[in-house]
Design a protein around this motif. Structure first.
Motif, mmCIF file in Angstrom:
data_model
loop_
_atom_site.group_PDB
_atom_site.id
_atom_site.type_symbol
_atom_site.label_atom_id
_atom_site.label_comp_id
_atom_site.label_asym_id
_atom_site.label_seq_id
_atom_site.Cartn_x
_atom_site.Cartn_y
_atom_site.Cartn_z
ATOM 1 N N UNK A 196 0.922 -1.236 0.030
ATOM 2 C CA UNK A 196 0.052 0.062 -0.110
ATOM 3 C C UNK A 196 0.770 1.127 -0.106
ATOM 4 N N UNK A 197 0.215 2.221 -0.961
ATOM 5 C CA UNK A 197 0.978 3.396 -0.862
ATOM 6 C C UNK A 197 0.245 4.615 -0.208
ATOM 7 N N UNK A 212 11.407 -0.002 11.393
ATOM 8 C CA UNK A 212 12.491 0.089 10.624
ATOM 9 C C UNK A 212 12.193 0.573 9.104
ATOM 10 N N UNK A 213 12.679 1.274 8.774
ATOM 11 C CA UNK A 213 12.724 1.714 7.317
ATOM 12 C C UNK A 213 13.524 1.007 6.537
ATOM 13 N N UNK A 247 9.526 8.812 -1.396
ATOM 14 C CA UNK A 247 8.669 7.629 -0.390
ATOM 15 C C UNK A 247 9.725 6.983 0.316
ATOM 16 N N UNK A 248 9.175 6.522 1.467
ATOM 17 C CA UNK A 248 9.890 5.702 2.311
ATOM 18 C C UNK A 248 8.854 4.623 2.745
ATOM 19 N N UNK A 249 9.714 3.326 2.901
ATOM 20 C CA UNK A 249 9.081 1.942 2.739
ATOM 21 C C UNK A 249 9.450 1.330 4.033
ATOM 22 N N UNK A 257 2.412 -4.847 11.066
ATOM 23 C CA UNK A 257 2.572 -5.916 11.798
ATOM 24 C C UNK A 257 2.402 -7.226 11.311
ATOM 25 N N UNK A 258 1.743 -7.282 10.176
ATOM 26 C CA UNK A 258 1.723 -8.499 9.551
ATOM 27 C C UNK A 258 2.661 -8.720 8.154
ATOM 28 N N UNK A 259 3.468 -7.511 8.106
ATOM 29 C CA UNK A 259 4.566 -7.798 7.197
ATOM 30 C C UNK A 259 4.073 -6.996 5.839
ATOM 31 N N UNK A 260 3.040 -6.318 5.464
ATOM 32 C CA UNK A 260 2.711 -5.682 4.428
ATOM 33 C C UNK A 260 3.335 -4.639 4.149
ATOM 34 N N UNK A 261 3.988 -4.357 2.966
ATOM 35 C CA UNK A 261 4.467 -3.211 2.672
ATOM 36 C C UNK A 261 4.019 -2.165 2.557
#
Length: 138
Positions: free
Chosen positions: A71-72, A92-93, A109-111, A115-119
């Protein structure tokens, strides 16, 4: 057919309470409840409905699984403040800030992961001076 806007999307998660806490505390979204206790997240004019992976409602995606989303979100908060906020919550970035292209053009953007590991990507619409090579016409 003409699609005007996105009303909501559904995020399948392992722990709805942990997801709500993350998105409310870290990203500043609103916790919502509707239809006899269903949970969601609100931001701007949009909504993310939450489905528990072990108790999916119907209908649902054919292969609904926690941790499969990318998601963005666009923010007006300056990138330095976004990164600082993530740090305060121990998030953590993984990448960034980096130049990307969104629907309205250049963005920074920063990624990171929820908690579920979704990006999760949080971006600022970039001014030409924010983007390498654009300010000088390259």
């Amino acid at each position: 057919m003409y699609i005007e806007r996105l009303d909501h999307l559904v995020l399948t998660v392992r722990d709805i309470d942990a997801t709500v806490a993350f998105y409310v505390d870290v990203l500043g979204m609103r916790a919502l409840s509707f239809d006899d206790g269903r949970r969601a997240l609100g931001f701007g004019r949009h909504k993310i409905n939450l489905h528990a992976a072990d108790a999916l409602g119907t209908p649902h995606a054919r292969h609904a699984m926690a941790g499969t989303a990318d998601l963005c979100f666009v923010s007006t908060t300056p990138m330095k403040e976004i990164i600082s906020q993530l740090g305060r919550f121990g998030v953590a970035v993984e990448q960034g800030p980096v130049a990307r292209t969104g629907v309205l053009g250049p963005m920074m953007s920063v990624y990171f992961r929820d908690p579920d590991g979704n990006l999760i990507e949080v971006a600022n619409d970039a001014q030409p001076t924010d983007m390498p090579g654009i300010a000088d016409g390259a």
